[in-house]
Design a protein around this motif. Structure first.
Motif, mmCIF file in Angstrom:
data_model
loop_
_atom_site.group_PDB
_atom_site.id
_atom_site.type_symbol
_atom_site.label_atom_id
_atom_site.label_comp_id
_atom_site.label_asym_id
_atom_site.label_seq_id
_atom_site.Cartn_x
_atom_site.Cartn_y
_atom_site.Cartn_z
ATOM 1 N N VAL A 52 49.323 -8.189 26.754
ATOM 2 C CA VAL A 52 48.195 -8.144 25.969
ATOM 3 C C VAL A 52 48.339 -7.084 24.775
ATOM 4 N N SER A 53 48.340 -7.743 23.635
ATOM 5 C CA SER A 53 48.477 -6.754 22.478
ATOM 6 C C SER A 53 47.208 -5.992 22.427
ATOM 7 N N THR A 54 47.356 -4.768 21.898
ATOM 8 C CA THR A 54 46.225 -3.911 21.479
ATOM 9 C C THR A 54 46.299 -3.462 20.145
ATOM 10 N N SER A 55 47.392 -3.450 19.455
ATOM 11 C CA SER A 55 47.452 -3.506 17.894
ATOM 12 C C SER A 55 48.630 -3.981 17.325
ATOM 13 N N VAL A 56 48.436 -4.308 16.117
ATOM 14 C CA VAL A 56 49.464 -4.887 15.395
ATOM 15 C C VAL A 56 49.536 -4.132 13.866
ATOM 16 N N LYS A 57 50.535 -3.555 13.657
ATOM 17 C CA LYS A 57 50.606 -2.917 12.081
ATOM 18 C C LYS A 57 51.724 -3.595 11.415
ATOM 19 N N ARG A 58 51.418 -3.650 10.122
ATOM 20 C CA ARG A 58 52.426 -4.337 9.274
ATOM 21 C C ARG A 58 53.521 -3.037 8.780
ATOM 22 N N VAL A 59 54.738 -3.010 9.205
ATOM 23 C CA VAL A 59 55.635 -1.954 8.902
ATOM 24 C C VAL A 59 56.730 -2.164 7.893
ATOM 25 N N GLY A 60 56.848 -3.336 7.311
ATOM 26 C CA GLY A 60 57.721 -3.867 6.208
ATOM 27 C C GLY A 60 57.292 -5.196 5.569
ATOM 28 N N THR A 78 57.995 -7.422 8.778
ATOM 29 C CA THR A 78 58.107 -6.822 10.082
ATOM 30 C C THR A 78 56.702 -6.557 10.500
ATOM 31 N N VAL A 79 56.377 -6.527 11.614
ATOM 32 C CA VAL A 79 54.985 -5.989 12.246
ATOM 33 C C VAL A 79 55.514 -5.250 13.670
ATOM 34 N N ARG A 80 54.472 -4.331 13.822
ATOM 35 C CA ARG A 80 54.909 -3.507 15.125
ATOM 36 C C ARG A 80 53.595 -3.832 15.877
ATOM 37 N N VAL A 81 53.998 -4.478 16.925
ATOM 38 C CA VAL A 81 52.990 -4.884 17.966
ATOM 39 C C VAL A 81 53.175 -3.955 19.331
ATOM 40 N N SER A 82 51.707 -3.283 19.785
ATOM 41 C CA SER A 82 51.680 -2.481 20.791
ATOM 42 C C SER A 82 50.682 -3.234 21.788
ATOM 43 N N GLY A 83 51.205 -3.086 22.928
ATOM 44 C CA GLY A 83 50.233 -3.573 24.049
ATOM 45 C C GLY A 83 50.619 -3.312 25.328
ATOM 46 N N ASP A 84 50.274 -3.805 26.269
ATOM 47 C CA ASP A 84 50.387 -3.595 27.744
ATOM 48 C C ASP A 84 51.248 -4.922 28.326
ATOM 49 N N LEU A 85 52.251 -4.489 28.745
ATOM 50 C CA LEU A 85 53.279 -5.744 29.643
ATOM 51 C C LEU A 85 52.903 -5.411 31.147
ATOM 52 N N THR A 86 52.644 -6.609 31.800
ATOM 53 C CA THR A 86 52.372 -6.586 33.414
ATOM 54 C C THR A 86 53.463 -7.625 33.783
ATOM 55 N N ARG A 129 52.635 -1.641 32.261
ATOM 56 C CA ARG A 129 53.054 -0.432 31.196
ATOM 57 C C ARG A 129 52.951 -0.710 29.860
ATOM 58 N N PRO A 130 52.793 0.386 28.997
ATOM 59 C CA PRO A 130 52.727 0.115 27.539
ATOM 60 C C PRO A 130 54.055 -0.308 27.046
ATOM 61 N N LEU A 131 54.284 -1.170 26.018
ATOM 62 C CA LEU A 131 55.317 -1.505 25.223
ATOM 63 C C LEU A 131 55.020 -1.872 23.914
ATOM 64 N N THR A 132 55.722 -1.345 22.932
ATOM 65 C CA THR A 132 55.646 -1.579 21.481
ATOM 66 C C THR A 132 57.094 -1.960 21.199
ATOM 67 N N VAL A 133 56.898 -3.072 20.237
ATOM 68 C CA VAL A 133 58.101 -3.730 19.743
ATOM 69 C C VAL A 133 57.953 -4.289 18.196
ATOM 70 N N ASP A 134 58.909 -4.139 17.571
ATOM 71 C CA ASP A 134 59.034 -4.528 16.058
ATOM 72 C C ASP A 134 59.433 -6.089 15.980
ATOM 73 N N VAL A 135 58.661 -6.986 15.553
ATOM 74 C CA VAL A 135 58.675 -8.194 15.545
ATOM 75 C C VAL A 135 59.000 -8.704 13.961
ATOM 76 N N ALA A 136 60.080 -9.223 13.900
ATOM 77 C CA ALA A 136 60.466 -9.910 12.737
ATOM 78 C C ALA A 136 59.670 -11.295 12.233
#
Length: 115
Positions: free
Chosen positions: A34-42, A45-53, A59-66
């Protein structure tokens, strides 16, 4: 994502990974993010943060998405791709450790299309 659909690239090993030794797909049929934020970083590329169950543990997880635009005929499409690592021990997936690494590579691919 359904735990029973996880594909590790080796058909003979898929059932074992889906068993109670690892994903326990029968008791935990889904893996949820479940994403909690999406930020454009390029530019693409976007950086997606959220919670992985996984296995009922969140647990929290942040990943860069092309993000790549693609045209297929009259369809407009966006392709998404991300790669990251998690420590399966943090989710209580202890089977086989230390002979089986706690480090798990996640490869996530998806697409969105608009007619």
């Amino acid at each position: 994502m359904q735990s029973g659909s996880v594909d590790v690239g080796l058909p003979s090993f898929n059932d074992y990974v889906r068993s109670s030794a690892f994903l326990d797909a029968e008791r935990h049929p889904s893996i949820d993010f479940v994403s909690t934020s999406v930020k454009r970083v390029g530019d693409s590329t976007v950086r997606v943060s959220g919670d992985l169950t996984l296995l009922g543990v969140t647990r929290p997880l942040t990943v860069d998405v092309a993000v790549k635009p693609a045209a297929t005929g009259s369809l407009r499409r966006l392709d998404f791709h991300a790669e990251t690592h998690i420590d399966r021990l943090e989710f209580g997936m202890n089977s086989g450790f230390p002979l089986v690494s706690g480090d798990v590579e996640l490869i996530i691919s998806s697409e969105a299309a608009e007619p």
